[in-house]
Design a protein around this motif. Structure first.
Motif, PDB file in Angstrom:
ATOM      1  N   SER A 192      68.895  83.877  33.027  1.00  0.00           N
ATOM      2  CA  SER A 192      69.061  82.656  33.822  1.00  0.00           C
ATOM      3  C   SER A 192      69.991  82.845  35.013  1.00  0.00           C
ATOM      4  N   ARG A 193      70.931  83.794  34.931  1.00  0.00           N
ATOM      5  CA  ARG A 193      71.820  84.074  36.063  1.00  0.00           C
ATOM      6  C   ARG A 193      72.400  85.472  35.930  1.00  0.00           C
ATOM      7  N   ALA A 196      73.388  86.024  31.981  1.00  0.00           N
ATOM      8  CA  ALA A 196      73.237  85.037  30.911  1.00  0.00           C
ATOM      9  C   ALA A 196      71.759  84.876  30.618  1.00  0.00           C
ATOM     10  N   GLN A 234      68.562  82.634  28.627  1.00  0.00           N
ATOM     11  CA  GLN A 234      68.192  81.220  28.539  1.00  0.00           C
ATOM     12  C   GLN A 234      68.977  80.505  27.445  1.00  0.00           C
ATOM     13  N   GLN A 235      69.455  81.237  26.456  1.00  0.00           N
ATOM     14  CA  GLN A 235      70.239  80.647  25.375  1.00  0.00           C
ATOM     15  C   GLN A 235      71.716  80.524  25.761  1.00  0.00           C
ATOM     16  N   ASN A 236      72.045  80.792  27.032  1.00  0.00           N
ATOM     17  CA  ASN A 236      73.404  80.701  27.585  1.00  0.00           C
ATOM     18  C   ASN A 236      74.379  81.696  26.972  1.00  0.00           C
ATOM     19  N   SER A 238      76.375  84.914  27.394  1.00  0.00           N
ATOM     20  CA  SER A 238      76.769  85.842  28.458  1.00  0.00           C
ATOM     21  C   SER A 238      76.890  87.248  27.899  1.00  0.00           C
TER      22      SER A 238
END
Length: 130
Positions: free
Chosen positions: A19-20, A51, A53-55, A57
């Motif tokens: 996601s990032r 990160a 999709q499940q956040n 890191s």
């Protein structure tokens, strides 16, 4: 996004659903989100963070290299990479492994420059034919 970290001898990481991404460049930190325009950046030794999709890191210590974003694909090509969960340990690994080796390479280059300079001055002493 799809992240792929490449080393000279193989693939270090392939991760989908990223996601990032945040990486260190010579101009500072660079963050990538899925809809960012395509780009390329030169990386310096530091910590690459991404990160899922499940956040969750994830941290990777990377050596200098290059990062290219094209569409949803992000390719990172570096000389060395070390994975880990503890950010403090990874930061120490960067200092210990990557920066120390870079200093040794600078010393070797300086010695080679001195040898080359000495050789060139010796060659200049030979008499020239006319």
């Amino acid at each position: 996004m799809r992240l792929e970290v490449l080393l000279p001898y193989g693939v270090f990481l392939e991760q989908n659903d990223v996601s990032r991404i945040v990486a260190e460049t010579s101009d500072g930190s660079l963050g990538l989100l899925p809809h960012r325009l395509d780009c390329a950046a030169a990386l310096v030794p530091g910590i690459l963070t991404y990160a899922t999709q499940q956040n969750a890191s994830v941290y990777i210590a990377v050596d200098e290299g290059v990062m290219v974003k094209a569409g949803d694909d992000v390719l990172v090509s570096v000389r060395r990479a070390i994975g880990g969960k503890d950010l403090g340990e990874l930061q120490e690994a960067v200092k210990r492994e990557f920066l120390t080796v870079d200093e040794q390479q600078r010393s070797v280059r300086a010695a080679l420059d001195r040898l080359e300079s000495g050789l060139m001055s010796r060659l200049a002493e030979f008499p020239h034919e006319r």
